[in-house]
Scaffold this active site. Structure first.
Site, PDB file in Angstrom:
ATOM      1  N   ILE A  96      28.907  50.386  39.920  1.00  0.00           N
ATOM      2  CA  ILE A  96      29.080  50.055  38.509  1.00  0.00           C
ATOM      3  C   ILE A  96      29.436  51.339  37.774  1.00  0.00           C
ATOM      4  O   ILE A  96      28.828  52.385  38.006  1.00  0.00           O
ATOM      5  CB  ILE A  96      27.796  49.412  37.945  1.00  0.00           C
ATOM      6  N   HIS A 152      38.428  40.284  40.676  1.00  0.00           N
ATOM      7  CA  HIS A 152      37.146  39.627  40.953  1.00  0.00           C
ATOM      8  C   HIS A 152      37.406  38.266  41.604  1.00  0.00           C
ATOM      9  O   HIS A 152      38.248  37.503  41.118  1.00  0.00           O
ATOM     10  CB  HIS A 152      36.366  39.454  39.646  1.00  0.00           C
ATOM     11  N   LEU A 195      29.764  43.347  32.560  1.00  0.00           N
ATOM     12  CA  LEU A 195      29.935  43.157  34.011  1.00  0.00           C
ATOM     13  C   LEU A 195      30.894  41.980  34.252  1.00  0.00           C
ATOM     14  O   LEU A 195      30.575  40.843  33.890  1.00  0.00           O
ATOM     15  CB  LEU A 195      28.577  42.881  34.680  1.00  0.00           C
ATOM     16  N   ARG A 200      24.278  58.940  37.918  1.00  0.00           N
ATOM     17  CA  ARG A 200      25.584  58.265  37.850  1.00  0.00           C
ATOM     18  C   ARG A 200      26.595  59.164  37.150  1.00  0.00           C
ATOM     19  O   ARG A 200      27.759  59.262  37.543  1.00  0.00           O
ATOM     20  CB  ARG A 200      25.403  56.950  37.095  1.00  0.00           C
ATOM     21  N   SER A 227      41.712  45.526  51.981  1.00  0.00           N
ATOM     22  CA  SER A 227      42.858  44.628  52.198  1.00  0.00           C
ATOM     23  C   SER A 227      43.693  44.515  50.917  1.00  0.00           C
ATOM     24  O   SER A 227      44.918  44.367  50.978  1.00  0.00           O
ATOM     25  CB  SER A 227      42.414  43.251  52.698  1.00  0.00           C
TER      26      SER A 227
HETATM   27  C1  GRF Z   1      37.784  41.436  47.027  1.00  0.00           C
HETATM   28  O1  GRF Z   1      37.376  40.132  47.283  1.00  0.00           O
HETATM   29  C2  GRF Z   1      37.753  41.723  45.548  1.00  0.00           C
HETATM   30  O2  GRF Z   1      37.982  40.604  44.771  1.00  0.00           O
HETATM   31  C3  GRF Z   1      36.360  42.221  45.321  1.00  0.00           C
HETATM   32  O3  GRF Z   1      36.047  42.959  46.485  1.00  0.00           O
HETATM   33  C4  GRF Z   1      36.808  42.465  47.577  1.00  0.00           C
HETATM   34  C5  GRF Z   1      37.502  43.642  48.211  1.00  0.00           C
HETATM   35  O4  GRF Z   1      38.146  43.287  49.410  1.00  0.00           O
HETATM   36  N1  GRF Z   1      36.264  42.982  44.091  1.00  0.00           N
HETATM   37  P1  GRF Z   1      39.089  44.341  50.137  1.00  0.00           P
HETATM   38  O5  GRF Z   1      38.245  45.595  50.404  1.00  0.00           O
HETATM   39  O6  GRF Z   1      40.245  44.625  49.257  1.00  0.00           O
HETATM   40  O7  GRF Z   1      39.476  43.678  51.423  1.00  0.00           O
END
Ligand code: GRF
Length: 200
Positions: A93, A110, A145, A66, A15
């Protein structure tokens, strides 16, 4: 003027990717050059496809380390010469080698008011702690992190104890803030210098 190319890394719904697509689709300078997912079923891949953006699926499970996964990621990314790599729900990560390579050109969003509530499950933890405010943070990625230098934050008052409702409110903030920050970085209003965010 050459374009400012953004690569978006996702793992799921996308989204935030959609908000970036909508914001920049008729922008002559800022261009989403590719979307890369480590999950085949990520809905964000379809969103990118629908917007005629190149997509790549790189299954991290195909690699034994990784480093090998990231080498493949880097090969795919470098073909586009991205000016900025945007993590939008990318659930891997990244190693310190990757982070170092793209320092100042790698950002994440975040769902909390960092430095509070690093890690997962932020909405539930915010509700359980009885916090008055919650929000989102966009930051440059470094070796910590969810701890890199903060570009911008946006907050709301917590008025619900329903996790889904709170998550939806937070998503709305994200969809507004992320395109704003990307635009500010593209237009050199926000940058990283010696580990500090510079605003002009
Ligand atoms: C969001 O809440 C973002 O903050 C976090 O992962 C989620 C991703 O949501 N890092 P979307 O896939 O963009 O809907």
């Amino acid at each position: 003027m050459s374009k400012f190319n953004i690569a978006v890394l996702i793992s799921g719904n996308g989204s935030n990717l959609q908000a970036l697509i909508d914001e920049f689709k008729s922008n002559s300078y800022i261009n989403i050059c590719c979307v890369i997912s480590n999950q085949k079923e990520a809905h964000g891949l379809k969103r990118a496809d629908d917007a005629n953006i190149d997509t790549h699926y790189i299954d991290h499970k195909r690699f034994t380390s990784r480093e090998e996964f990231e080498n493949e990621l880097i090969t795919n990314l470098e073909a586009y010469k991205p000016d900025l790599i945007v993590l939008a729900g990318f659930m891997r990560i990244l190693s310190s080698l990757f982070v170092k390579k793209f320092l100042g050109k790698l950002i994440n969003i975040h769902p909390s008011l960092l430095p509070k509530y690093k890690g997962l499950d932020t909405h539930r933890r915010v509700i359980e702690a009885g916090e008055k405010f919650h929000g989102v943070t966009v930051h440059f990625v470094d070796n910590t992190l969810d701890g890199g230098p903060i570009c911008a934050q946006s907050s709301i008052k917590v008025t619900t104890d329903n996790i889904k409702d709170l998550q939806q409110e937070i998503h709305k903030l994200e969809h507004k803030l992320y395109p704003e920050v990307v635009s500010d970085i593209a237009n050199k209003k926000i940058s990283l210098s010696n580990g500090k965010v510079i605003r002009k």
